[in-house]
Design an enzyme around this catalytic site. Structure first.
Site, PDB file in Angstrom:
ATOM      1  N   CYS A 142      43.188  32.221  48.952  1.00  0.00           N
ATOM      2  CA  CYS A 142      43.737  31.209  48.580  1.00  0.00           C
ATOM      3  C   CYS A 142      43.837  30.558  47.101  1.00  0.00           C
ATOM      4  O   CYS A 142      44.431  29.698  46.894  1.00  0.00           O
ATOM      5  CB  CYS A 142      42.793  29.635  49.601  1.00  0.00           C
ATOM      6  SG  CYS A 142      41.027  29.701  48.756  1.00  0.00           S
TER       7      CYS A 142
ATOM      8  N   ARG B 185      43.457  40.482  35.859  1.00  0.00           N
ATOM      9  CA  ARG B 185      43.943  41.278  36.588  1.00  0.00           C
ATOM     10  C   ARG B 185      43.344  41.554  37.874  1.00  0.00           C
ATOM     11  O   ARG B 185      42.773  42.284  38.198  1.00  0.00           O
ATOM     12  CB  ARG B 185      45.506  42.531  35.828  1.00  0.00           C
ATOM     13  CG  ARG B 185      45.764  43.223  37.089  1.00  0.00           C
ATOM     14  CD  ARG B 185      46.551  44.719  37.043  1.00  0.00           C
ATOM     15  NE  ARG B 185      47.225  44.197  35.820  1.00  0.00           N
ATOM     16  CZ  ARG B 185      46.781  45.197  34.413  1.00  0.00           C
ATOM     17  NH1 ARG B 185      45.901  46.107  34.608  1.00  0.00           N
ATOM     18  NH2 ARG B 185      47.253  45.123  33.539  1.00  0.00           N
ATOM     19  N   SER B 186      42.421  40.398  37.709  1.00  0.00           N
ATOM     20  CA  SER B 186      41.271  40.715  38.490  1.00  0.00           C
ATOM     21  C   SER B 186      41.676  40.536  40.021  1.00  0.00           C
ATOM     22  O   SER B 186      42.745  40.593  40.598  1.00  0.00           O
ATOM     23  CB  SER B 186      40.178  39.707  39.016  1.00  0.00           C
ATOM     24  OG  SER B 186      41.023  38.238  39.290  1.00  0.00           O
TER      25      SER B 186
ATOM     26  N   ASP C  99      45.795  42.570  31.185  1.00  0.00           N
ATOM     27  CA  ASP C  99      44.355  42.579  31.173  1.00  0.00           C
ATOM     28  C   ASP C  99      43.653  43.091  30.019  1.00  0.00           C
ATOM     29  O   ASP C  99      44.606  43.439  28.951  1.00  0.00           O
ATOM     30  CB  ASP C  99      43.497  43.794  32.737  1.00  0.00           C
ATOM     31  CG  ASP C  99      43.565  44.007  32.440  1.00  0.00           C
ATOM     32  OD1 ASP C  99      44.208  45.620  31.571  1.00  0.00           O
ATOM     33  OD2 ASP C  99      42.964  46.012  33.799  1.00  0.00           O
TER      34      ASP C  99
HETATM   35  P1  NAD Z   1      37.315  38.470  36.478  1.00  0.00           P
HETATM   36  O1  NAD Z   1      35.534  38.242  34.984  1.00  0.00           O
HETATM   37  O2  NAD Z   1      37.138  39.148  37.651  1.00  0.00           O
HETATM   38  O3  NAD Z   1      38.675  38.717  35.542  1.00  0.00           O
HETATM   39  C1  NAD Z   1      38.755  38.766  34.041  1.00  0.00           C
HETATM   40  C2  NAD Z   1      40.481  39.552  33.959  1.00  0.00           C
HETATM   41  O4  NAD Z   1      41.060  38.963  32.995  1.00  0.00           O
HETATM   42  C3  NAD Z   1      40.789  40.614  33.621  1.00  0.00           C
HETATM   43  O5  NAD Z   1      41.439  41.320  34.467  1.00  0.00           O
HETATM   44  C4  NAD Z   1      40.374  40.973  32.382  1.00  0.00           C
HETATM   45  O6  NAD Z   1      40.890  42.220  31.704  1.00  0.00           O
HETATM   46  C5  NAD Z   1      40.928  39.685  32.022  1.00  0.00           C
HETATM   47  N1  NAD Z   1      40.886  39.383  30.199  1.00  0.00           N
HETATM   48  C6  NAD Z   1      39.924  39.008  30.102  1.00  0.00           C
HETATM   49  N2  NAD Z   1      40.181  38.783  28.912  1.00  0.00           N
HETATM   50  C7  NAD Z   1      41.234  39.292  28.150  1.00  0.00           C
HETATM   51  C8  NAD Z   1      41.950  39.449  27.387  1.00  0.00           C
HETATM   52  N3  NAD Z   1      41.475  39.243  26.071  1.00  0.00           N
HETATM   53  N4  NAD Z   1      42.964  39.263  27.533  1.00  0.00           N
HETATM   54  C9  NAD Z   1      43.915  39.854  28.734  1.00  0.00           C
HETATM   55  N5  NAD Z   1      42.628  39.428  29.589  1.00  0.00           N
HETATM   56  C10 NAD Z   1      41.782  39.741  30.118  1.00  0.00           C
HETATM   57  O7  NAD Z   1      37.296  36.744  36.442  1.00  0.00           O
HETATM   58  P2  NAD Z   1      38.115  36.058  37.585  1.00  0.00           P
HETATM   59  O8  NAD Z   1      37.346  35.787  38.591  1.00  0.00           O
HETATM   60  O9  NAD Z   1      39.359  36.276  37.406  1.00  0.00           O
HETATM   61  O10 NAD Z   1      38.278  34.463  37.222  1.00  0.00           O
HETATM   62  C11 NAD Z   1      38.431  34.239  35.551  1.00  0.00           C
HETATM   63  C12 NAD Z   1      38.338  32.412  35.578  1.00  0.00           C
HETATM   64  O11 NAD Z   1      39.549  31.670  36.433  1.00  0.00           O
HETATM   65  C13 NAD Z   1      37.294  32.469  35.836  1.00  0.00           C
HETATM   66  O12 NAD Z   1      37.282  30.684  35.066  1.00  0.00           O
HETATM   67  C14 NAD Z   1      37.110  31.784  37.090  1.00  0.00           C
HETATM   68  O13 NAD Z   1      36.226  30.885  37.410  1.00  0.00           O
HETATM   69  C15 NAD Z   1      38.292  30.802  36.990  1.00  0.00           C
HETATM   70  N6  NAD Z   1      38.891  31.121  39.141  1.00  0.00           N
HETATM   71  C16 NAD Z   1      39.020  29.779  39.151  1.00  0.00           C
HETATM   72  C17 NAD Z   1      39.784  29.580  40.554  1.00  0.00           C
HETATM   73  C18 NAD Z   1      40.349  28.105  41.027  1.00  0.00           C
HETATM   74  O14 NAD Z   1      40.465  27.850  41.786  1.00  0.00           O
HETATM   75  N7  NAD Z   1      40.996  27.597  39.873  1.00  0.00           N
HETATM   76  C19 NAD Z   1      39.460  30.379  41.077  1.00  0.00           C
HETATM   77  C20 NAD Z   1      39.500  31.733  40.776  1.00  0.00           C
HETATM   78  C21 NAD Z   1      39.026  32.150  39.611  1.00  0.00           C
END
Ligand code: NAD
Length: 323
Positions: free
Chosen positions: A153, A188-189, A211
């Site tokens: 989603c 790239r999570s 990432d």
């Molecule tokens: P995660 O920690 O699993 O992944 C973070 C990603 O960002 C990784 O790929 C990492 O390598 C990359 N990253 C971090 N710092 C970086 C940088 N300086 N330059 C380049 N890449 C960088 O986090 P996630 O689960 O993907 O969540 C990310 C954000 O999205 C969080 O704030 C989370 O709360 C939010 N989120 C929002 C929704 C929504 O519906 N809006 C849903 C899920 C997550």
């Protein structure tokens, strides 16, 4: 006069889906798909004491009730019993959809828990089958193409935002509507960034996926010759390479989960569309001096997609019993 871009709020975008979803919800509740005329029933499992998860749960409940769904939050004090509780809900015919508020264990065990939810009730689309279909650009669950596969989603919400913003060109055939577009995604999570890059590339976009360590290119190749995306390594994530690719991107999508990260405005191509899905503000105040359209958050659309997925699951279940 200097042009300033427009902010488009997730609340405005989700409005364009709420009507469609509540209508469909009502149709299903009063149709043969709901034998006892009951509302579609979503169960959320909370097994942590994270206030963010708690507020997300409250917000899910509110949205569900506004749109004609029933929602129940089930708290599980002892994490070790969560699996049993999920299995109970899997076996309960009254439950149409199940979701878990993560993190639970905060490690690989959470990956396991995602697979415990039955395929038929997985509203978030986290089951391996759905992920594999998405990565392989397989859009149906059956050969007759009567049952659509579920898309996770959060990345789905961003796709729907791109459709709302008319980045998807409806004059092009379905499946190729991002042809000619270039995007950069900072994240790239496995939960958002990688599936999103794959979905957009499958629809014809060239995607630079960034990432902390490196940058990859997701593409269906010259003239969209491949039926699904391929991935190429472009090298380490250096400021030079990042800037070069960014200045070429029509779409910039950020999801960096820290407060101090800011995407450099000078790297944004004039008129580009900028979308942030992180809970932290990844763009600075002056983003609209470059961006044509700016979407500061996406959460409200995500929850709509969760409910839309649930209706699809109910329709798929009905296809099962009627064929
Ligand atoms: P995660 O920690 O699993 O992944 C973070 C990603 O960002 C990784 O790929 C990492 O390598 C990359 N990253 C971090 N710092 C970086 C940088 N300086 N330059 C380049 N890449 C960088 O986090 P996630 O689960 O993907 O969540 C990310 C954000 O999205 C969080 O704030 C989370 O709360 C939010 N989120 C929002 C929704 C929504 O519906 N809006 C849903 C899920 C997550």
């Amino acid at each position: 006069a200097l042009f300033a871009g427009r902010t488009i709020l997730a609340s405005s975008i989700s409005k364009s889906y709420t009507q469609e979803i509540s209508q469909k919800c009502q149709t299903i509740s009063s149709s043969i798909m709901s034998p006892k005329g009951k509302k579609p029933f979503l169960v959320g499992f909370l097994a942590n004491d994270d206030p963010a998860a708690e507020s997300y749960a409250n917000w899910t409940k509110k949205t569900c009730e506004e749109m004609g769904f029933e929602y129940q939050l089930r708290r599980v004090q002892n994490k070790d019993f969560l699996e049993e509780k999920i299995i109970e809900a899997n076996n309960d015919d009254a439950v149409d959809g199940i979701m878990i508020y993560f993190p639970v264990f905060g490690d690989a065990q959470d990956q396991y828990l995602k697979q415990v939810i039955s395929l038929e009730k997985d509203v978030e689309g986290l089951n391996h089958t759905y992920y594999q279909n998405m990565y392989h650009n397989i859009r149906y669950l059956d050969e007759q193409k009567t049952k659509k596969s579920i898309v996770p989603c959060t990345p789905l919400a961003i796709i729907k935002i791109l459709e709302y913003l008319k980045i998807y060109n409806p004059l092009l055939p379905v499946g190729n509507r991002l042809y000619g577009k270039k995007a950069i995604i900072i994240n790239r999570s496995e939960i958002v960034g990688r599936p999103l890059a794959a979905l957009m590339a499958n629809d014809g976009c060239v995607v630079y996926s960034v990432d902390v360590h490196n940058i990859q290119k997701f593409t269906r190749g010259e003239g969209l010759k491949f039926s699904k995306h391929h991935v190429e390594d472009l090298g380490s994530n250096t400021p030079e390479l990042l800037k070069q690719l960014s200045l070429d991107a029509d779409i910039v999508i950020t999801g960096v989960p820290t407060d101090n990260y800011k995407y450099p405005t000078e790297n944004i191509k004039e008129g580009a569309t900028c979308i942030n899905f992180s809970f932290h503000k990844n763009f600075t105040e002056d983003v609209k001096s470059k961006a044509g359209l700016y979407v500061p958050s996406t959460g409200k659309v995500t929850i709509c997609m969760l409910l839309r997925n649930m209706l699809r699951l109910i329709e798929n279940k009905y296809q099962n019993t009627s064929s």
